[in-house]
Design an enzyme around this catalytic site. Structure first.
Site, short mmCIF file in Angstrom:
data_model
loop_
_atom_site.label_atom_id
_atom_site.label_comp_id
_atom_site.label_asym_id
_atom_site.label_seq_id
_atom_site.Cartn_x
_atom_site.Cartn_y
_atom_site.Cartn_z
N LYS A 9 13.06 0.53 -10.75
CA LYS A 9 12.89 0.51 -8.91
C LYS A 9 13.67 -0.19 -7.93
O LYS A 9 15.33 -0.55 -8.56
CB LYS A 9 11.30 0.57 -8.57
CG LYS A 9 9.92 1.08 -9.15
CD LYS A 9 8.56 0.44 -9.02
CE LYS A 9 7.85 1.25 -9.83
NZ LYS A 9 6.57 1.05 -9.80
N TYR A 49 5.11 10.72 -8.75
CA TYR A 49 4.10 10.22 -8.01
C TYR A 49 2.63 10.46 -7.62
O TYR A 49 1.15 10.52 -7.38
CB TYR A 49 3.77 8.95 -6.82
CG TYR A 49 4.88 7.83 -7.76
CD1 TYR A 49 4.07 7.10 -8.73
CD2 TYR A 49 5.65 7.46 -7.24
CE1 TYR A 49 4.27 5.75 -9.54
CE2 TYR A 49 6.53 6.09 -7.58
CZ TYR A 49 6.02 5.67 -8.75
OH TYR A 49 6.47 4.45 -9.15
N ASN A 112 7.24 -4.31 -7.80
CA ASN A 112 6.62 -3.91 -9.91
C ASN A 112 7.79 -3.87 -10.03
O ASN A 112 7.34 -4.01 -11.62
CB ASN A 112 5.48 -3.97 -10.17
CG ASN A 112 5.42 -2.62 -10.29
OD1 ASN A 112 6.06 -1.89 -9.52
ND2 ASN A 112 3.86 -2.40 -10.73
N HIS A 115 8.56 1.69 -13.50
CA HIS A 115 8.09 2.25 -14.23
C HIS A 115 8.28 2.66 -15.24
O HIS A 115 9.53 2.87 -16.01
CB HIS A 115 8.47 3.84 -13.32
CG HIS A 115 7.10 4.94 -14.13
ND1 HIS A 115 5.93 4.86 -13.37
CD2 HIS A 115 7.20 5.46 -14.73
CE1 HIS A 115 5.42 6.19 -14.08
NE2 HIS A 115 6.10 6.39 -15.10
N GLU A 126 8.05 13.74 -17.23
CA GLU A 126 8.15 13.06 -16.80
C GLU A 126 9.86 13.18 -16.93
O GLU A 126 10.73 12.85 -15.96
CB GLU A 126 7.99 11.60 -16.87
CG GLU A 126 6.48 11.59 -15.81
CD GLU A 126 5.78 10.03 -15.88
OE1 GLU A 126 4.57 9.79 -15.00
OE2 GLU A 126 6.44 8.88 -16.76
P1 DAT Z 1 1.34 1.56 -13.66
O1 DAT Z 1 3.35 1.55 -13.01
O2 DAT Z 1 1.32 0.46 -13.96
O3 DAT Z 1 1.56 3.22 -14.46
P2 DAT Z 1 -0.03 2.95 -11.49
O4 DAT Z 1 0.54 4.16 -12.42
O5 DAT Z 1 -1.58 2.69 -11.67
O6 DAT Z 1 1.02 1.65 -12.40
O7 DAT Z 1 0.63 3.17 -9.96
C1 DAT Z 1 1.03 3.23 -10.20
C2 DAT Z 1 2.44 2.33 -8.81
O8 DAT Z 1 1.59 2.42 -7.57
C3 DAT Z 1 2.47 0.88 -9.80
O9 DAT Z 1 3.89 0.52 -10.29
C4 DAT Z 1 2.58 0.40 -7.96
C5 DAT Z 1 1.48 1.11 -6.83
N1 DAT Z 1 -0.07 0.20 -7.16
C6 DAT Z 1 -0.93 0.87 -8.40
N2 DAT Z 1 -2.05 0.25 -7.79
C7 DAT Z 1 -1.25 -0.17 -6.60
C8 DAT Z 1 -2.18 -1.09 -5.40
N3 DAT Z 1 -3.35 -1.57 -4.97
N4 DAT Z 1 -1.29 -1.54 -3.93
C9 DAT Z 1 -0.53 -1.18 -4.11
N5 DAT Z 1 0.26 -0.35 -4.58
C10 DAT Z 1 -0.13 -0.09 -5.32
MG MG Z 2 1.60 4.44 -14.17
#
Ligand code: DAT
Ligand code: MG
Length: 149
Positions: A9, A49, A112, A115, A126
């Site tokens: 990212k 997303y 974070n 991805h 994807e």
């Molecule tokens: P991952 O990236 O581990 O697959 P995810 O698909 O649940 O996680 O979420 C996609 C992204 O969205 C994640 O990398 C960071 C953001 N995100 C997820 N939960 C969040 C939250 N509670 N607050 C803020 N950003 C969040």
């Molecule tokens: Mg995810």
């Protein structure tokens, strides 16, 4: 052969972590089949997303992903979808284990770093979304016999 989509990212690119992150996938033995730096459009970010479109963090997430270049990759190998998620670590870097990318380099769930696709089927979708077929390399690493029985 199983493939996954991985994207460093904008925070990872801005912090100069592309090399270190790519190294971890290489060191594990996964095969790099696609790699490019992308200035992500809002449309691509929203499609990527889409599963999170009703979440409160969606808008901020899209703004973040389009805020700078993203290093998009496709990696291949046995169990690479789950294996990449292991290397990446838990979604929240604060709880991600040390030794994982998020655990070693991150502090905040909204920054974070990286991805990784969450399932084989998601990975297919994807990869199709981010890469054209001709952008994926068909090659055989010469070290393959030293990585696989
Ligand atoms: P991952 O990236 O581990 O697959 P995810 O698909 O649940 O996680 O979420 C996609 C992204 O969205 C994640 O990398 C960071 C953001 N995100 C997820 N939960 C969040 C939250 N509670 N607050 C803020 N950003 C969040
Ligand atoms: Mg995810």
């Amino acid at each position: 052969m199983e493939r996954t989509f991985v994207a460093i990212k904008p925070d990872g690119v801005q912090r100069g972590l592309v090399g270190q992150i790519v190294s971890r996938f290489e060191a594990k033995g996964f095969k790099l089949v696609g790699l490019k730096l992308v200035s992500v459009s809002r449309e691509l970010a929203e499609q990527h997303y889409d599963v999170h479109k009703d979440k409160p963090f969606f808008k901020g997430l899209v703004e973040f992903i389009i805020s700078g270049p993203v290093a998009a990759m496709v990696w291949e190998g046995d169990g690479v979808v789950a294996g990449a998620r292991k290397l990446i670590g838990a979604t929240n870097p604060i709880t991600a284990e040390p030794g994982t990318i998020r655990g070693d380099f991150g502090l905040n769930i909204g920054r974070n770093l990286i991805h990784g696709s969450d399932a084989v089927e998601t990975a297919r979708t994807e990869i199709d979304l981010w890469f054209k077929e001709e952008e994926l390399a068909d090659w055989e690493p010469t070290i393959a016999p030293w990585l696989h029985e």
